[in-house]
Design an enzyme around this catalytic site. Sequence first.
Site, PDB file in Angstrom:
ATOM      1  N   GLU A  56      -7.369   4.952   7.338  1.00  0.00           N
ATOM      2  CA  GLU A  56      -6.845   6.148   6.974  1.00  0.00           C
ATOM      3  C   GLU A  56      -8.303   6.902   6.368  1.00  0.00           C
ATOM      4  OE1 GLU A  56      -3.177   5.814   4.988  1.00  0.00           O
ATOM      5  OE2 GLU A  56      -2.392   5.231   7.148  1.00  0.00           O
ATOM      6  N   ASN A  94       0.703  -1.290  -0.167  1.00  0.00           N
ATOM      7  CA  ASN A  94      -0.093  -0.064   0.042  1.00  0.00           C
ATOM      8  C   ASN A  94       0.893   1.094  -0.090  1.00  0.00           C
ATOM      9  OD1 ASN A  94      -2.107   2.018   0.336  1.00  0.00           O
ATOM     10  ND2 ASN A  94      -2.336   1.496   2.494  1.00  0.00           N
ATOM     11  N   GLY A 113       1.878   2.400  10.667  1.00  0.00           N
ATOM     12  CA  GLY A 113       2.909   3.509  10.673  1.00  0.00           C
ATOM     13  C   GLY A 113       3.449   3.999  12.019  1.00  0.00           C
ATOM     14  N   HIS A 117      -9.656   1.214   4.361  1.00  0.00           N
ATOM     15  CA  HIS A 117      -8.370   1.356   4.837  1.00  0.00           C
ATOM     16  C   HIS A 117      -8.800   2.246   6.226  1.00  0.00           C
ATOM     17  CE1 HIS A 117      -4.660   2.650   6.159  1.00  0.00           C
ATOM     18  NE2 HIS A 117      -4.213   1.640   5.623  1.00  0.00           N
ATOM     19  N   GLU A 147      -6.124  -4.753  10.461  1.00  0.00           N
ATOM     20  CA  GLU A 147      -5.140  -3.706  10.542  1.00  0.00           C
ATOM     21  C   GLU A 147      -5.440  -2.895  11.726  1.00  0.00           C
ATOM     22  OE1 GLU A 147      -2.677  -2.640   6.704  1.00  0.00           O
ATOM     23  OE2 GLU A 147      -4.247  -1.331   6.979  1.00  0.00           O
ATOM     24  N   SER A 165       2.718  -1.909  10.483  1.00  0.00           N
ATOM     25  CA  SER A 165       4.281  -1.941  10.731  1.00  0.00           C
ATOM     26  C   SER A 165       4.974  -3.219  10.611  1.00  0.00           C
ATOM     27  CB  SER A 165       4.555  -1.590  12.143  1.00  0.00           C
ATOM     28  OG  SER A 165       4.008  -0.338  12.467  1.00  0.00           O
ATOM     29  N   LYS A 210       0.076   4.118  -0.581  1.00  0.00           N
ATOM     30  CA  LYS A 210      -0.524   5.580   0.059  1.00  0.00           C
ATOM     31  C   LYS A 210      -0.136   6.553  -0.924  1.00  0.00           C
ATOM     32  CE  LYS A 210      -0.528   3.597   4.547  1.00  0.00           C
ATOM     33  NZ  LYS A 210      -0.410   3.851   5.819  1.00  0.00           N
TER      34      LYS A 210
END
Length: 255
Positions: free
Chosen positions: A97, A9, A173, A95, A167, A212, A11
């Site tokens: 985010e 991913n 991150g 996701h 996730e 991570s 991003k």
Amino acid sequence: MRRKLVVANRKMNGNLSSNKVFFEGLLAGTQDHKNADYVVCVPHPYLFQAEAMLKGSLIAWGGQNMSRYESGAYTGSVSPGMLKDFGCEYVIIGHSERRQRGHDTDLSTGERFEVATNAGLKPIFCMGETLEEFEDGLTDIVTIRQLNAVIQEIGMQGLAKGVLAYEPVWAIGTGRAATSEHAQNILSFLRGHIEILDAEVARNIRILYGGSVKADNAAKLFSMPDIDGALVGGASLNTEEFVALCQAASQAKSN
Ligand code: PGA
């Protein structure tokens, strides 16, 4: 048998020249590691580049999101058909985010999942709890709620057309990956829930862990009986590290 699957991913990162280096490195680095499947999800403008460089290889590509609608007055959105036009096989749905910024809800992820499968795309459906929810012991409740929203929309046969990814938001991150034991526990719990509804779907559906994942924790995660691969953000920005991670997946036993 569920082959391992590693998804990059990327991003909102990369440009034409750094993508080229990444794709070339990945093509070379996976050539002798054919026992796993690989996908790169790049920003929409670079899908044409992924198609040009990866077509005919072992590596598939996909979008990081898509609209629920096929066309119309949706400024800034990209439809499933447009992803298909550029050879996408996959698309990331839900996701955190996007959920956290209000672009996605349980309901909209279910709808997006359905629209994606109708268009012939394989959704990579993300679930996961926030740090607060984790600390309150709510991981099971949150992930099941997110999963059930999709099942309600599309049923078990629809679910079987996608890939799931657990996730935890607190691991994304942050450098603080879930332990392989924690990830295994949650994935086994999710698979168990699916099994009650449809044993065959539970046996075949791939469930990934994301948050991570790095070259140095990948092998341990991949050795777990319910972890079928990884959704990788930060480590996919370093070609060497991502290639090492893909090689670890190819060397791991299929579940
Ligand atoms: P990370 O991101 O690997 O940088 O934690 C994972 C993701 O957001 O999918």
